[in-house]
Design an enzyme around this catalytic site. Sequence first.
Site, mmCIF file in Angstrom:
data_model
loop_
_atom_site.group_PDB
_atom_site.id
_atom_site.type_symbol
_atom_site.label_atom_id
_atom_site.label_comp_id
_atom_site.label_asym_id
_atom_site.label_seq_id
_atom_site.Cartn_x
_atom_site.Cartn_y
_atom_site.Cartn_z
ATOM 1 N N THR A 26 -5.858 -23.813 39.840
ATOM 2 C CA THR A 26 -5.917 -22.400 39.440
ATOM 3 C C THR A 26 -7.386 -22.072 39.173
ATOM 4 O O THR A 26 -7.777 -21.823 38.035
ATOM 5 C CB THR A 26 -5.070 -22.143 38.172
ATOM 6 O OG1 THR A 26 -5.384 -23.160 37.186
ATOM 7 C CG2 THR A 26 -3.587 -22.199 38.468
ATOM 8 N N ARG B 185 -6.886 -35.729 29.680
ATOM 9 C CA ARG B 185 -8.349 -35.704 29.748
ATOM 10 C C ARG B 185 -8.767 -36.581 30.912
ATOM 11 O O ARG B 185 -8.302 -37.729 31.007
ATOM 12 C CB ARG B 185 -8.964 -36.274 28.461
ATOM 13 C CG ARG B 185 -8.591 -35.526 27.198
ATOM 14 C CD ARG B 185 -8.797 -36.415 25.978
ATOM 15 N NE ARG B 185 -7.930 -37.587 26.018
ATOM 16 C CZ ARG B 185 -8.066 -38.672 25.244
ATOM 17 N NH1 ARG B 185 -9.041 -38.739 24.376
ATOM 18 N NH2 ARG B 185 -7.236 -39.691 25.354
ATOM 19 N N GLU B 186 -9.617 -36.066 31.817
ATOM 20 C CA GLU B 186 -10.099 -36.926 32.890
ATOM 21 C C GLU B 186 -10.830 -38.104 32.257
ATOM 22 O O GLU B 186 -11.531 -37.957 31.256
ATOM 23 C CB GLU B 186 -11.022 -36.144 33.834
ATOM 24 C CG GLU B 186 -10.208 -35.277 34.774
ATOM 25 C CD GLU B 186 -11.051 -34.468 35.760
ATOM 26 O OE1 GLU B 186 -12.178 -34.865 36.081
ATOM 27 O OE2 GLU B 186 -10.551 -33.420 36.202
ATOM 28 N N LYS C 166 -1.897 -23.918 26.016
ATOM 29 C CA LYS C 166 -2.919 -24.586 26.823
ATOM 30 C C LYS C 166 -4.221 -23.773 26.845
ATOM 31 O O LYS C 166 -5.314 -24.311 26.642
ATOM 32 C CB LYS C 166 -2.390 -24.798 28.252
ATOM 33 C CG LYS C 166 -3.366 -25.430 29.204
ATOM 34 C CD LYS C 166 -3.754 -26.842 28.823
ATOM 35 C CE LYS C 166 -4.915 -27.322 29.664
ATOM 36 N NZ LYS C 166 -5.368 -28.656 29.324
ATOM 37 N N LEU D 43 -18.082 -32.284 18.557
ATOM 38 C CA LEU D 43 -19.124 -31.717 17.710
ATOM 39 C C LEU D 43 -20.458 -32.413 17.991
ATOM 40 O O LEU D 43 -21.244 -32.644 17.086
ATOM 41 C CB LEU D 43 -18.696 -31.898 16.239
ATOM 42 C CG LEU D 43 -19.086 -30.804 15.249
ATOM 43 C CD1 LEU D 43 -18.609 -29.440 15.699
ATOM 44 C CD2 LEU D 43 -18.539 -31.111 13.866
ATOM 45 N N GLY E 53 -18.529 -28.689 31.110
ATOM 46 C CA GLY E 53 -18.413 -28.312 32.520
ATOM 47 C C GLY E 53 -17.062 -28.786 33.018
ATOM 48 O O GLY E 53 -16.105 -28.883 32.250
ATOM 49 N N CYS F 165 -12.063 -27.499 34.323
ATOM 50 C CA CYS F 165 -11.124 -26.838 33.401
ATOM 51 C C CYS F 165 -11.794 -25.878 32.416
ATOM 52 O O CYS F 165 -11.629 -24.667 32.535
ATOM 53 C CB CYS F 165 -10.312 -27.887 32.651
ATOM 54 S SG CYS F 165 -9.158 -28.750 33.738
ATOM 55 N N LYS G 172 -18.623 -35.534 33.077
ATOM 56 C CA LYS G 172 -18.373 -36.309 31.853
ATOM 57 C C LYS G 172 -18.285 -37.790 32.209
ATOM 58 O O LYS G 172 -18.123 -38.139 33.392
ATOM 59 C CB LYS G 172 -17.089 -35.835 31.175
ATOM 60 C CG LYS G 172 -15.839 -36.083 32.027
ATOM 61 C CD LYS G 172 -14.575 -35.588 31.359
ATOM 62 C CE LYS G 172 -14.139 -36.477 30.231
ATOM 63 N NZ LYS G 172 -12.778 -36.215 29.779
ATOM 64 N N ARG H 298 -17.140 -31.050 39.569
ATOM 65 C CA ARG H 298 -16.893 -29.605 39.539
ATOM 66 C C ARG H 298 -17.618 -28.989 38.336
ATOM 67 O O ARG H 298 -17.469 -29.457 37.219
ATOM 68 C CB ARG H 298 -15.380 -29.323 39.456
ATOM 69 C CG ARG H 298 -14.657 -29.658 40.745
ATOM 70 C CD ARG H 298 -13.175 -29.396 40.645
ATOM 71 N NE ARG H 298 -12.500 -30.321 39.761
ATOM 72 C CZ ARG H 298 -11.183 -30.344 39.566
ATOM 73 N NH1 ARG H 298 -10.417 -29.480 40.184
ATOM 74 N NH2 ARG H 298 -10.638 -31.226 38.748
HETATM 75 N N1 LIG Z 1 -8.058 -32.047 36.160
HETATM 76 C C1 LIG Z 1 -7.736 -32.036 34.871
HETATM 77 O O1 LIG Z 1 -8.273 -32.779 34.057
HETATM 78 C C2 LIG Z 1 -6.669 -31.091 34.368
HETATM 79 C C3 LIG Z 1 -6.141 -31.296 33.083
HETATM 80 C C4 LIG Z 1 -5.169 -30.400 32.609
HETATM 81 C C5 LIG Z 1 -4.786 -29.330 33.394
HETATM 82 N N2 LIG Z 1 -5.339 -29.155 34.630
HETATM 83 C C6 LIG Z 1 -4.890 -28.026 35.433
HETATM 84 O O2 LIG Z 1 -4.084 -28.546 36.479
HETATM 85 C C7 LIG Z 1 -4.235 -27.762 37.655
HETATM 86 C C8 LIG Z 1 -4.672 -28.661 38.803
HETATM 87 O O3 LIG Z 1 -5.948 -29.167 38.486
HETATM 88 P P1 LIG Z 1 -6.615 -30.324 39.367
HETATM 89 O O4 LIG Z 1 -7.874 -30.675 38.686
HETATM 90 O O5 LIG Z 1 -5.630 -31.384 39.639
HETATM 91 O O6 LIG Z 1 -6.905 -29.492 40.735
HETATM 92 P P2 LIG Z 1 -7.235 -30.069 42.168
HETATM 93 O O7 LIG Z 1 -7.963 -28.999 42.883
HETATM 94 O O8 LIG Z 1 -7.832 -31.440 42.048
HETATM 95 O O9 LIG Z 1 -5.786 -30.266 42.859
HETATM 96 C C9 LIG Z 1 -5.032 -29.233 43.403
HETATM 97 C C10 LIG Z 1 -4.376 -29.758 44.682
HETATM 98 O O10 LIG Z 1 -3.436 -28.777 45.161
HETATM 99 C C11 LIG Z 1 -3.467 -28.840 46.584
HETATM 100 N N3 LIG Z 1 -2.851 -27.632 47.171
HETATM 101 C C12 LIG Z 1 -3.382 -26.391 47.322
HETATM 102 N N4 LIG Z 1 -2.490 -25.560 47.886
HETATM 103 C C13 LIG Z 1 -1.348 -26.284 48.086
HETATM 104 C C14 LIG Z 1 -0.049 -25.970 48.595
HETATM 105 N N5 LIG Z 1 0.254 -24.737 49.024
HETATM 106 N N6 LIG Z 1 0.871 -26.959 48.646
HETATM 107 C C15 LIG Z 1 0.578 -28.202 48.223
HETATM 108 N N7 LIG Z 1 -0.618 -28.549 47.701
HETATM 109 C C16 LIG Z 1 -1.580 -27.604 47.639
HETATM 110 C C17 LIG Z 1 -4.943 -29.014 46.906
HETATM 111 O O11 LIG Z 1 -5.126 -29.474 48.227
HETATM 112 C C18 LIG Z 1 -5.365 -30.003 45.824
HETATM 113 O O12 LIG Z 1 -5.269 -31.354 46.256
HETATM 114 C C19 LIG Z 1 -5.228 -26.661 37.298
HETATM 115 O O13 LIG Z 1 -4.530 -25.534 36.847
HETATM 116 C C20 LIG Z 1 -6.010 -27.271 36.138
HETATM 117 O O14 LIG Z 1 -6.581 -26.297 35.312
HETATM 118 C C21 LIG Z 1 -6.248 -30.030 35.146
#
Ligand SMILES: NC(=O)c1ccc[n+]([C@@H]2O[C@H](COP(=O)([O-])OP(=O)(O)OC[C@H]3O[C@@H](n4cnc5c(N)ncnc54)[C@H](O)[C@@H]3O)[C@@H](O)[C@H]2O)c1
Length: 393
Positions: free
Chosen positions: A88, A157-158, A216, A262, A269, A272, A334, A341
């Site tokens: 998103t 958390r990554e 969230k 803190l 960065g 998210c 991090k 990103r």
């Molecule tokens: N990365 C994190 O640490 C984290 C933690 C908590 C929440 N989130 C949330 O989780 C969500 C995903 O984050 P992310 O970091 O994994 O993103 P990302 O971009 O790594 O992964 C998204 C995936 O969705 C795929 N995709 C796009 N369109 C598609 C479709 N129509 N059908 C199937 N797959 C499709 C993309 O190819 C991609 O691999 C976001 O909303 C983010 O804010 C991420």
Amino acid sequence: MKTTKISVIGVGYLGAVHAAAMADLGHDVVGLDIDAERIATLQAGRAPFHEPGFEDILARGLDADLLRFTTDYADIADADVHFLGLGTPQQADGFGADLSYLEAAVDALAEVLPARGGAPTLVVGKSTVPAGTARMLAGRLEQVEGVTLMWNPEFLREGFAVKDTLDPDRLVYGVHDTEDPVAAQAVAMLDAVYARILEREAPRLVMGYEAAELVKASANAFLATKISFINAVAEMCEVTGADVTDVARAIGMDDRIGAKFLRAGVGFGGGCLPKDIRAFLASAEENGVGEALGFLREVDAVNERRRARVVALAGEMLGDLAGRRVTVLGAAFKPLSDDTRDSPALDVACRLRAAGALVTVTRTPRRCGTPSAASADWWSSSRTPPRHCAERS
Ligand SMILES: NC(=O)c1ccc[n+]([C@@H]2O[C@H](COP(=O)([O-])OP(=O)(O)OC[C@H]3O[C@@H](n4cnc5c(N)ncnc54)[C@H](O)[C@@H]3O)[C@@H](O)[C@H]2O)c1
């Protein structure tokens, strides 16, 4: 434990870890993505990103035949539970969240679901979304018999994604109506999926869609605010001669404040926090309460100033930056991650380059604990500017 047939749609950072973790819990899991290269990598047992412990659970799931990956929505038609892990990102022309990936995935899913003949099917959103998204997506699934949508935001958390997925500090379930028996059935279905996590007594909170979405958004806004708060205090410390680490250590000892998030530095960065605070602000504005969250604009501005401050400090130490050789140690946003990103490190590298410095950025190669000059994979921003740099110039 009852095995559930699960699909995870979108196997990026969140979805790939979630898919492997669900297989590790003993479920029968298919991960789906439109990125064929990513799917081939995962199916071959390789992690497309660095995340401690991920390759182990990926290999376990593949070896046990509990985990596979596909690009074809027809392959997930028989799953009982579908998790949505779509990105998103920030919209190209504004602060709001781009929901088009979620919409496209839900529409594609809606096309294959009728094959289940109305059998109870649960769709569980995990992406971070503005309030109102779950209700909008539920509307797109309304015509498909037997389908219920829940929102179960992810707090991983990554760097700790595997542990956080398998041992979360809380589970939040958002439902369309907390009083509706259909929602109670959906909650029971998700409880069955998370049975082994719930056995460890992870708190599980059931609430309306909008509350779950706002949990969230507010959690990330709070964390970002805490980081920008200490960075704002750092600006004050710099002009008064105070040491911000002394200040942070002392105020962090107050239980009501706490020491985490803190640490003054280059700011936040990643994929998210930056986009999430902007989406939260945009959503507040759309809902007519922009003033209430207006402080997030300042949180963002403090954060951006940190990056400029690092460059200014380099200038203070080196004088004219033109032609000076500068190395930026680490490109990820991090530790314990290779996610670049919106990385402050890359942003600083680009700003230094724009000031004329000859910049080299080091990255730690995969499977290597610590970066070293000998083993580092080097690139020079003077050779191949990352997309990030191109966007800035
Ligand atoms: N990365 C994190 O640490 C984290 C933690 C908590 C929440 N989130 C949330 O989780 C969500 C995903 O984050 P992310 O970091 O994994 O993103 P990302 O971009 O790594 O992964 C998204 C995936 O969705 C795929 N995709 C796009 N369109 C598609 C479709 N129509 N059908 C199937 N797959 C499709 C993309 O190819 C991609 O691999 C976001 O909303 C983010 O804010 C991420």
